[in-house]
Design a protein around this motif. Structure first.
Motif, PDB file in Angstrom:
ATOM      1  N   THR A 114       0.044 -11.584  -3.994  1.00  0.00           N
ATOM      2  CA  THR A 114      -0.380 -10.249  -4.402  1.00  0.00           C
ATOM      3  C   THR A 114      -0.759  -9.408  -3.196  1.00  0.00           C
ATOM      4  OG1 THR A 114      -2.649 -11.007  -4.650  1.00  0.00           O
ATOM      5  CG2 THR A 114      -1.241 -11.106  -6.591  1.00  0.00           C
ATOM      6  N   GLU A 115      -0.937  -8.113  -3.428  1.00  0.00           N
ATOM      7  CA  GLU A 115      -1.254  -7.193  -2.346  1.00  0.00           C
ATOM      8  C   GLU A 115      -2.629  -7.502  -1.768  1.00  0.00           C
ATOM      9  OE1 GLU A 115      -0.911  -3.233  -3.729  1.00  0.00           O
ATOM     10  OE2 GLU A 115       1.199  -3.416  -4.289  1.00  0.00           O
ATOM     11  N   GLU A 116      -2.768  -7.244  -0.471  1.00  0.00           N
ATOM     12  CA  GLU A 116      -4.032  -7.521   0.190  1.00  0.00           C
ATOM     13  C   GLU A 116      -5.162  -6.655  -0.367  1.00  0.00           C
ATOM     14  OE1 GLU A 116      -3.036 -10.676   1.946  1.00  0.00           O
ATOM     15  OE2 GLU A 116      -4.961  -9.823   2.539  1.00  0.00           O
ATOM     16  N   GLY A 117      -4.805  -5.569  -1.024  1.00  0.00           N
ATOM     17  CA  GLY A 117      -5.835  -4.709  -1.599  1.00  0.00           C
ATOM     18  C   GLY A 117      -6.731  -5.445  -2.568  1.00  0.00           C
ATOM     19  N   GLN A 118      -6.203  -6.450  -3.273  1.00  0.00           N
ATOM     20  CA  GLN A 118      -7.024  -7.197  -4.207  1.00  0.00           C
ATOM     21  C   GLN A 118      -8.044  -8.060  -3.478  1.00  0.00           C
ATOM     22  OE1 GLN A 118      -4.214  -9.152  -6.920  1.00  0.00           O
ATOM     23  NE2 GLN A 118      -5.151  -7.917  -8.506  1.00  0.00           N
ATOM     24  N   LYS A 119      -7.814  -8.326  -2.207  1.00  0.00           N
ATOM     25  CA  LYS A 119      -8.756  -9.136  -1.444  1.00  0.00           C
ATOM     26  C   LYS A 119     -10.057  -8.384  -1.188  1.00  0.00           C
ATOM     27  CE  LYS A 119      -5.894 -12.602  -0.795  1.00  0.00           C
ATOM     28  NZ  LYS A 119      -6.127 -13.923  -1.375  1.00  0.00           N
ATOM     29  N   ALA A 120     -10.038  -7.072  -1.374  1.00  0.00           N
ATOM     30  CA  ALA A 120     -11.218  -6.264  -1.082  1.00  0.00           C
ATOM     31  C   ALA A 120     -12.141  -6.156  -2.284  1.00  0.00           C
ATOM     32  CB  ALA A 120     -10.791  -4.873  -0.618  1.00  0.00           C
ATOM     33  N   ALA A 121     -12.012  -7.046  -3.252  1.00  0.00           N
ATOM     34  CA  ALA A 121     -12.865  -6.996  -4.429  1.00  0.00           C
ATOM     35  C   ALA A 121     -14.311  -7.248  -4.040  1.00  0.00           C
ATOM     36  CB  ALA A 121     -12.395  -8.030  -5.445  1.00  0.00           C
ATOM     37  N   SER A 122     -15.219  -6.941  -4.975  1.00  0.00           N
ATOM     38  CA  SER A 122     -16.633  -6.890  -4.613  1.00  0.00           C
ATOM     39  C   SER A 122     -17.378  -8.195  -4.836  1.00  0.00           C
ATOM     40  CB  SER A 122     -17.313  -5.782  -5.431  1.00  0.00           C
ATOM     41  OG  SER A 122     -17.086  -5.982  -6.808  1.00  0.00           O
ATOM     42  N   SER A 123     -16.724  -9.250  -5.243  1.00  0.00           N
ATOM     43  CA  SER A 123     -17.396 -10.528  -5.437  1.00  0.00           C
ATOM     44  C   SER A 123     -16.557 -11.637  -4.831  1.00  0.00           C
ATOM     45  CB  SER A 123     -17.594 -10.801  -6.936  1.00  0.00           C
ATOM     46  OG  SER A 123     -16.336 -11.008  -7.559  1.00  0.00           O
ATOM     47  N   HIS A 124     -17.183 -12.818  -4.688  1.00  0.00           N
ATOM     48  CA  HIS A 124     -16.425 -13.969  -4.191  1.00  0.00           C
ATOM     49  C   HIS A 124     -15.218 -14.234  -5.094  1.00  0.00           C
ATOM     50  CE1 HIS A 124     -19.124 -15.158  -1.024  1.00  0.00           C
ATOM     51  NE2 HIS A 124     -20.153 -15.204  -1.851  1.00  0.00           N
ATOM     52  N   THR A 125     -15.459 -14.196  -6.401  1.00  0.00           N
ATOM     53  CA  THR A 125     -14.375 -14.457  -7.339  1.00  0.00           C
ATOM     54  C   THR A 125     -13.283 -13.410  -7.202  1.00  0.00           C
ATOM     55  OG1 THR A 125     -16.034 -15.345  -8.840  1.00  0.00           O
ATOM     56  CG2 THR A 125     -13.852 -14.933  -9.748  1.00  0.00           C
ATOM     57  N   GLY A 126     -13.694 -12.136  -7.102  1.00  0.00           N
ATOM     58  CA  GLY A 126     -12.721 -11.071  -6.935  1.00  0.00           C
ATOM     59  C   GLY A 126     -11.910 -11.223  -5.678  1.00  0.00           C
ATOM     60  N   ALA A 127     -12.542 -11.739  -4.626  1.00  0.00           N
ATOM     61  CA  ALA A 127     -11.840 -11.915  -3.353  1.00  0.00           C
ATOM     62  C   ALA A 127     -10.776 -12.993  -3.438  1.00  0.00           C
ATOM     63  CB  ALA A 127     -12.840 -12.263  -2.253  1.00  0.00           C
ATOM     64  N   LEU A 128     -10.979 -13.978  -4.325  1.00  0.00           N
ATOM     65  CA  LEU A 128     -10.033 -15.079  -4.427  1.00  0.00           C
ATOM     66  C   LEU A 128      -9.020 -14.890  -5.550  1.00  0.00           C
ATOM     67  CD1 LEU A 128     -12.563 -17.982  -3.901  1.00  0.00           C
ATOM     68  CD2 LEU A 128     -10.729 -17.352  -2.341  1.00  0.00           C
ATOM     69  N   ALA A 129      -9.317 -13.974  -6.472  1.00  0.00           N
ATOM     70  CA  ALA A 129      -8.412 -13.748  -7.600  1.00  0.00           C
ATOM     71  C   ALA A 129      -7.168 -13.005  -7.135  1.00  0.00           C
ATOM     72  CB  ALA A 129      -9.129 -12.957  -8.690  1.00  0.00           C
ATOM     73  N   GLY A 130      -6.162 -13.016  -7.995  1.00  0.00           N
ATOM     74  CA  GLY A 130      -4.925 -12.326  -7.669  1.00  0.00           C
ATOM     75  C   GLY A 130      -4.048 -13.084  -6.707  1.00  0.00           C
ATOM     76  N   SER A 131      -4.450 -14.289  -6.350  1.00  0.00           N
ATOM     77  CA  SER A 131      -3.713 -15.066  -5.362  1.00  0.00           C
ATOM     78  C   SER A 131      -2.548 -15.799  -6.009  1.00  0.00           C
ATOM     79  CB  SER A 131      -4.649 -16.088  -4.709  1.00  0.00           C
ATOM     80  OG  SER A 131      -5.087 -17.028  -5.674  1.00  0.00           O
ATOM     81  N   TYR A 132      -1.662 -16.292  -5.163  1.00  0.00           N
ATOM     82  CA  TYR A 132      -0.560 -17.139  -5.641  1.00  0.00           C
ATOM     83  C   TYR A 132      -1.129 -18.357  -6.367  1.00  0.00           C
ATOM     84  CZ  TYR A 132       3.290 -20.501  -5.407  1.00  0.00           C
ATOM     85  OH  TYR A 132       4.239 -21.432  -5.718  1.00  0.00           O
ATOM     86  N   ALA A 133      -2.197 -18.943  -5.801  1.00  0.00           N
ATOM     87  CA  ALA A 133      -2.798 -20.133  -6.419  1.00  0.00           C
ATOM     88  C   ALA A 133      -3.292 -19.823  -7.821  1.00  0.00           C
ATOM     89  CB  ALA A 133      -3.949 -20.647  -5.554  1.00  0.00           C
ATOM     90  N   MET A 134      -3.862 -18.640  -8.022  1.00  0.00           N
ATOM     91  CA  MET A 134      -4.324 -18.266  -9.355  1.00  0.00           C
ATOM     92  C   MET A 134      -3.151 -18.185 -10.325  1.00  0.00           C
ATOM     93  SD  MET A 134      -6.208 -14.813 -10.729  1.00  0.00           S
ATOM     94  CE  MET A 134      -4.649 -13.950 -11.023  1.00  0.00           C
ATOM     95  N   THR A 135      -2.068 -17.535  -9.901  1.00  0.00           N
ATOM     96  CA  THR A 135      -0.900 -17.391 -10.765  1.00  0.00           C
ATOM     97  C   THR A 135      -0.357 -18.758 -11.169  1.00  0.00           C
ATOM     98  OG1 THR A 135      -0.328 -15.289  -9.711  1.00  0.00           O
ATOM     99  CG2 THR A 135       1.406 -16.390 -10.949  1.00  0.00           C
ATOM    100  N   VAL A 136      -0.270 -19.667 -10.218  1.00  0.00           N
ATOM    101  CA  VAL A 136       0.239 -21.014 -10.499  1.00  0.00           C
ATOM    102  C   VAL A 136      -0.650 -21.726 -11.518  1.00  0.00           C
ATOM    103  CG1 VAL A 136       0.613 -23.302  -9.500  1.00  0.00           C
ATOM    104  CG2 VAL A 136       1.457 -21.267  -8.318  1.00  0.00           C
ATOM    105  N   ASP A 137      -1.969 -21.649 -11.324  1.00  0.00           N
ATOM    106  CA  ASP A 137      -2.879 -22.304 -12.264  1.00  0.00           C
ATOM    107  C   ASP A 137      -2.724 -21.755 -13.676  1.00  0.00           C
ATOM    108  OD1 ASP A 137      -3.927 -23.956 -10.357  1.00  0.00           O
ATOM    109  OD2 ASP A 137      -5.893 -23.002 -10.244  1.00  0.00           O
ATOM    110  N   LEU A 138      -2.603 -20.442 -13.801  1.00  0.00           N
ATOM    111  CA  LEU A 138      -2.505 -19.840 -15.133  1.00  0.00           C
ATOM    112  C   LEU A 138      -1.188 -20.200 -15.806  1.00  0.00           C
ATOM    113  CD1 LEU A 138      -4.055 -16.281 -14.617  1.00  0.00           C
ATOM    114  CD2 LEU A 138      -5.172 -18.477 -14.985  1.00  0.00           C
TER     115      LEU A 138
END
Length: 732
Positions: free
Chosen positions: A254-278
């Protein structure tokens, strides 16, 4: 019977579009360099049985077929239009198709949203015309479509045989690569292919639903660069995977813009690893490398599933047996523990020097009689401890390597393996180093529906997919939906107040939310002044305390010096309050400080994180992993789509690499996993009950042998201006 009847109650409209009784080729051409020429060639060469209507105002005939000057001039009612003209002409042509009663249009042209604002405007105009006239759109910017069982070949691909692998690919080159690989393999065939293009109308979820219903498709295979509606895709995938395998290769991140989320979880979400798990949560078989796509699709299509992950390896070479064992372990598979009776039966037919401990090494026993390999496969397949059988070595090449006279033995061995495959429910997977030259014995296996691979690694990936699918199906039958939580009015009021004030929940409000729904949260008090702090100190006595600043303007308290630990007594609390105020004023002079939250220190344990985000593609997602300040560095986390089942929650705990720490190390007791699973499930239900909850971070949660303690709770509130206005009006 419909393959997924009862799961998808409304039949997909794509059946009429992808298996049409008539096709209009708009932009049909006699010029071999044009797509309109290639599409006509594909239809004619493959013997399309329906009506073909070339549309070209400058030609009377196209490749011997009468042409028509416009869509409106076409006689009859074709169900599909292939539009091969430039982007600017597309909206008008879509409207003409709609007026003619055409149900679907494939738009090949690029120049739409993928090129910028002007193209996006053109795409919106096209969709407005399509919706107004009831035309479904494939594309635009698509590589095309084929449906080989209905002889619809709009790509004019040669030497692609009909089969049971359906493909949806955002890359035309990836389709070409798979087609060439299948041609080399010689046994794999395809049912339907669609290039989704921009997905301006029909998305991956629609195509997957169609493949799930298609009686000619045994396994659905997708190359995905990006989902338009990931949550809808997961919903459809859960239905389809209950009936047939789904294989996905997900490229990119995903785009690096999602890395700028405001929480630890937000910073890690949107990743390739998340997509694979889901995807895996929905029963999808995810492959990591592009050269695994076709082998895994073939293996799942032929063999469907294994009961579990226990594999028996039979090898005629020790080195390859070792390699196979390494790869199996890396893939999360197990070497089956063969029973003593199985080992004795193996000893009865093999040389004394043979190893009958899994992996079984025949140690030269088969050099003069390769059909013995089939006997060994039959013996281990009858062992209740074995879920699948993996033959590794040179079967098929004995007559090449040793003597031509062994050809008969190899063919008898191949027939015995075919008979075994028909009589057992356990998958038989064969790796042979002679696979590339296709000797007769291997051709016989492949023709009979046994997958034969030229790579140990690909073979193991197939075995892993079979085991994962079998376990998923078994668990899916036992899934029990958790009872939904009813939102409490006073807690909904917390969110409304926060929205009205343009802030997130204060930590004590977040703790109240958790506590009221049964989550074990240590007692806390908020002191807004020195006198209140004196009362708090008296209430807690000599218990070591933690103090944290309460401010809507300070999200990361530690960064601002807003946390003090190990405080005992009133004087320590007063000093800590003064230090925190000084630090926070330096950090943000304009920050509004509501007071200080005081709570007992948590006892020693294992730190984990529990988090939630509402992902823009996949909706609410829960994260679990090793907690503390290093969570974003270690990224040892697992993701699941909300709502969770109990199995989902348990699998998250088992997935992380740090699970050994949870089991207890260096004399420390194992943590209370059941309490941890209960926590994950309750958080999932809270998120369902309160749609205003945008993100949640419980970090750390300290887990003990007899429960857990939520040390820090952060709830980020959805910024809903309409809610804010309604709230302000209600309290006015």
């Amino acid at each position: 019977m419909n393959p997924i009847e009862g799961h998808l109650p409304i039949r997909s409209p794509l059946h009429d579009i992808l298996a049409p009784a008539g096709i209009a080729v708009i932009g049909a051409s006699n010029d071999p360099t044009k797509r309109g020429y290639k599409a006509m060639v594909g239809l004619i060469k493959d013997g399309y049985r329906g009506d073909i209507f070339p549309v070209n105002p400058k030609a009377d005939m196209v490749l011997g077929v009468k042409a028509w000057p416009s869509v409106t001039a076409i006689p009859g009612n074709p169900e599909l239009a292939l539009i091969c003209t430039p982007a600017a002409s597309v909206p008008g042509l879509v409207a003409e198709c709609g007026r003619r009663g055409i149900k679907g249009a494939i738009i090949l042209a690029s120049g739409f949203a993928e090129v910028g604002s002007d193209g996006a405007a053109l795409e919106r105009e096209m969709m407005a015309k399509a919706e107004a006239h009831g035309v479904r759109i494939i594309g635009p910017n698509t590589s095309g479509v084929f449906n080989l069982h209905h002889r619809v070949n709009l790509l004019a691909l040669d030497n692609v045989k009909p089969g049971d692998v359906g493909i949806i690919s955002q890359s035309g080159n990836m389709l070409l690569a798979l087609a060439l690989e299948a041609q080399h393999n010689g046994q794999v065939g395809f049912s339907t292919y669609v290039g989704p293009g921009n997905q301006s109308d029909i998305g991956f979820d629609d195509y997957l639903r169609y493949l799930g219903e298609d009686e000619n498709t045994r396994v659905a295979t997708l190359y995905v660069e990006g989902f338009r509606d990931g949550r809808k895709f997961l919903e459809v995938a859960r239905d389809v995977t209950a009936m047939k395998p789904v294989v996905v290769y997900k490229s990119g991140s995903t785009e690096e813009g999602q890395k700028a989320a405001s929480s630890h979880t937000g910073a890690l979400a949107g990743s390739y690893a998340m997509t694979v798990d889901l995807l895996r949560q929905a029963g999808v078989s995810v492959v990591q490398y592009s050269d695994e796509i076709l082998p895994v699709a073939e293996g799942l299509g032929l063999l469907q599933k294994a009961r579990g992950k226990r594999v028996a390896v039979i090898s005629d070479g020790g080195g390859q047996a070792t390699i196979a064992s390494d790869r199996l372990a890396e893939a999360g598979l197990e070497l089956a523990a063969l029973s003593e009776s199985t080992r004795q039966r193996l000893r009865d037919v093999l040389f004394p020097q043979a190893s009958t401990v899994n992996p079984v090494d025949v140690a030269g026993s088969t050099d003069a009689n390769p059909s013995l390999l089939a006997t060994c496969m039959e013996i281990v397949a009858e062992d209740d401890n074995v879920d699948s059988v993996f033959l590794v070595g040179m079967f098929g090449g004995y007559s090449i390597r040793f003597a031509e006279s062994l050809m008969g033995d190899e063919m008898r061995g191949a027939e015995a393996m075919v008979d075994l495959a028909r009589s057992t429910t356990k998958p038989l997977v064969i790796y042979s180093l002679y696979t590339p030259i296709k000797p007769p014995a291997l051709r016989r296996l492949h023709e009979a529906g046994l997958p034969v691979y030229a790579s140990i690694e690909q073979s193991v990936r197939v075995l892993a997919a079979l085991g994962e699918r079998g376990q998923y199906l078994a668990q899916n039958q036992r899934q029990v939906r958790e009872t939904a939580l009813a939102p409490k009015p006073e807690l909904s009021g917390l969110f409304q107040r926060a929205q009205a004030e343009g802030r997130d929940l204060f930590e004590h409000e977040a703790r109240q939310l958790l506590r009221e729904h049964g989550i074990d949260v240590p007692m806390e008090r908020v002191a807004r002044s020195e006198p209140e702090l004196e009362a708090v100190a008296g209430e807690f006595g000599d218990v070591p305390l933690a103090m944290k600043v309460v401010s809507k303007d300070i999200l990361h308290k530690s960064d601002a010096g807003g946390v003090k630990l190990g405080l005992v007594g009133e004087q320590a609390l007063q000093r800590a309050r003064a230090d925190i105020l000084d630090s926070c004023r330096i950090y943000d002079p304009d920050a509004v400080i509501e007071g200080m939250l005081v709570t007992p220190m948590a006892r020693k344990g294992v730190e984990v994180i529990v988090g939630v985000v509402r992902d823009p593609i996949f909706g609410p997602v829960l994260m679990f992993g090793l907690g503390g300040v290093f969570v974003e560095i270690l990224e040892d986390v697992a993701f699941r789509s909300i709502p969770l089942s109990r199995h989902d929650a348990a699998s998250m705990v088992e997935q992380i690499k740090a699970k050994k720490i949870l089991a207890g190390v260096r004399g420390e007791p194992a943590v209370d996993k059941e309490a941890l699973i209960d926590l994950l499930l309750t958080v999932s239900r809270i998120v369902e009950a309160y749609p205003q909850l945008s993100e949640l971070d419980l970090n750390p949660v300290i887990v003990h042998a007899d429960g857990y303690a939520v040390v820090d709770a952060r709830v980020i509130v959805e910024r809903d201006t309409q809610h804010t206005l309604q709230y302000k009006e209600s309290v006015a």
